[in-house]
Structure formats: structure tokens, C-alpha cells
Scaffold this motif. Structure first.
Motif, PDB file in Angstrom:
ATOM      1  N   LEU A  71       0.879  -1.204  -0.046  1.00  0.00           N
ATOM      2  CA  LEU A  71      -0.037  -0.120  -0.073  1.00  0.00           C
ATOM      3  C   LEU A  71       0.776   1.341   0.092  1.00  0.00           C
ATOM      4  CD1 LEU A  71      -2.865   0.948  -0.051  1.00  0.00           C
ATOM      5  CD2 LEU A  71      -2.918   0.950   2.354  1.00  0.00           C
ATOM      6  N   ALA A  72       1.970   1.208   0.617  1.00  0.00           N
ATOM      7  CA  ALA A  72       2.808   2.332   0.777  1.00  0.00           C
ATOM      8  C   ALA A  72       3.336   2.560  -0.655  1.00  0.00           C
ATOM      9  CB  ALA A  72       3.763   2.257   1.848  1.00  0.00           C
ATOM     10  N   VAL A  96       3.694   5.738  -5.933  1.00  0.00           N
ATOM     11  CA  VAL A  96       3.434   5.681  -7.189  1.00  0.00           C
ATOM     12  C   VAL A  96       2.304   6.612  -7.832  1.00  0.00           C
ATOM     13  CG1 VAL A  96       2.928   4.320  -9.335  1.00  0.00           C
ATOM     14  CG2 VAL A  96       4.501   3.424  -7.627  1.00  0.00           C
ATOM     15  N   LEU A  97       1.375   6.557  -6.981  1.00  0.00           N
ATOM     16  CA  LEU A  97       0.016   7.271  -7.263  1.00  0.00           C
ATOM     17  C   LEU A  97       0.461   8.772  -6.914  1.00  0.00           C
ATOM     18  CD1 LEU A  97      -2.803   5.495  -5.909  1.00  0.00           C
ATOM     19  CD2 LEU A  97      -2.434   5.869  -8.382  1.00  0.00           C
ATOM     20  N   SER A  98       1.113   8.925  -5.813  1.00  0.00           N
ATOM     21  CA  SER A  98       1.351  10.379  -5.619  1.00  0.00           C
ATOM     22  C   SER A  98       2.559  10.971  -6.642  1.00  0.00           C
ATOM     23  CB  SER A  98       2.328  10.567  -4.287  1.00  0.00           C
ATOM     24  OG  SER A  98       3.541   9.853  -4.366  1.00  0.00           O
ATOM     25  N   VAL A  99       3.115  10.103  -7.338  1.00  0.00           N
ATOM     26  CA  VAL A  99       4.005  10.734  -8.360  1.00  0.00           C
ATOM     27  C   VAL A  99       3.029  10.644  -9.691  1.00  0.00           C
ATOM     28  CG1 VAL A  99       5.895  10.037  -9.779  1.00  0.00           C
ATOM     29  CG2 VAL A  99       6.129   9.684  -7.511  1.00  0.00           C
ATOM     30  N   LEU A 100       2.410   9.790  -9.933  1.00  0.00           N
ATOM     31  CA  LEU A 100       1.734   9.657 -11.209  1.00  0.00           C
ATOM     32  C   LEU A 100       0.448  10.729 -11.456  1.00  0.00           C
ATOM     33  CD1 LEU A 100       1.407   5.911 -12.060  1.00  0.00           C
ATOM     34  CD2 LEU A 100       2.679   7.718 -13.161  1.00  0.00           C
TER      35      LEU A 100
END
Length: 135
Positions: free
Chosen positions: A3-4, A9-13
Motif C-alpha cells: 500500500l505504501a 506511485v500514485l503520488s508521483v503519477l
């Protein structure tokens, strides 16, 4: 994937996806602006051409008006010349004199003698004068 890691990845994408979306939206707006500017330029060109045509039409109309006025003046002058010629015509003067004599009460023989008219013409003048006075 944990989850981390997924959050990383989501915070970058997410900012990248957001930036691409904004860029895509701005690109569409820019294309629409270019189309609108092109349409405006075409409309301005058409307006310029219409104004030029209107200017030419006005100039032509003024020329026609001037020409019509000149022609009217020429027609009036021609009519006046014709009238003057008719009054100066010796035969016309005789007929005018004969009509005046008839209107003053001269008899047929007197009109024939004074105006040197044949009997038929003098009789015609008398007939015309009678028709004119009875109308």
C-alpha cells in the motif's frame, strides 16, 4: 506491491496525469481559439470587400445621377429649341394667325385671303376652333 508503494506511485503519477490533462485541455482551447481567430479574420476580409463594393456602387450611383441630370437638361433644351423652331416656322405662323383670326370672328373668306390658305384648310381651322370652343 504494498500500500505504501502504491501510494508513492500514485503520488508521483497523479500530478503527471493532472498535468497531461491540463495540457490536453489547453491544447483544445488553443485550437478553438485559432479557429475563432481565423473565422474573425475571414469575416473582417469579407467586411472590407463589402465596404469596397458599396463604395464603388455609391460612386457609380452618383455618376448615374449626374448623367441623368445632364440628360434631363438636354431634353429640356431640345424641347425649347423645338418650340422655338415651331414658332419661327412660316407655315406655323400662318396657321397661328389664322386661328387667331377665327377666334376673333373673321369669316372663312377673310381667313383664306389674309393667310393664303386653301378653302379646305380654312374650313378645317373653323371646325377645329368650333370644337375647341364647345369643349
Amino acid at each position: 506491491m504494498t500500500l505504501a508503494e502504491l501510494a508513492l506511485v500514485l503520488s508521483v503519477l497523479m500530478p503527471v496525469v493532472f498535468a497531461v490533462g491540463v495540457w490536453w485541455w489547453l491544447h483544445g482551447v488553443n485550437e478553438r481559439m485559432q479557429i475563432l481567430e481565423s473565422d474573425r479574420d475571414n469575416a473582417e476580409q469579407q467586411l472590407y470587400e463589402v465596404r469596397q463594393e458599396l463604395h464603388e456602387i455609391r460612386a457609380g450611383a452618383l455618376g448615374v445621377v449626374k448623367r441623368v441630370k445632364l440628360l434631363e437638361q438636354e431634353v429640356l433644351e431640345t424641347a425649347e429649341k423645338q418650340e422655338a423652331m415651331a414658332l419661327n416656322d412660316p407655315e406655323n405662323r400662318l396657321y397661328n394667325r389664322a386661328m387667331k383670326m377665327v377666334s376673333l370672328g373673321a369669316d372663312l373668306e377673310e381667313v383664306m385671303t389674309e393667310c393664303e390658305l386653301p378653302r379646305a384648310e380654312a374650313e378645317l381651322l373653323f371646325t377645329l376652333h368650333r370644337n375647341k370652343t364647345t369643349s
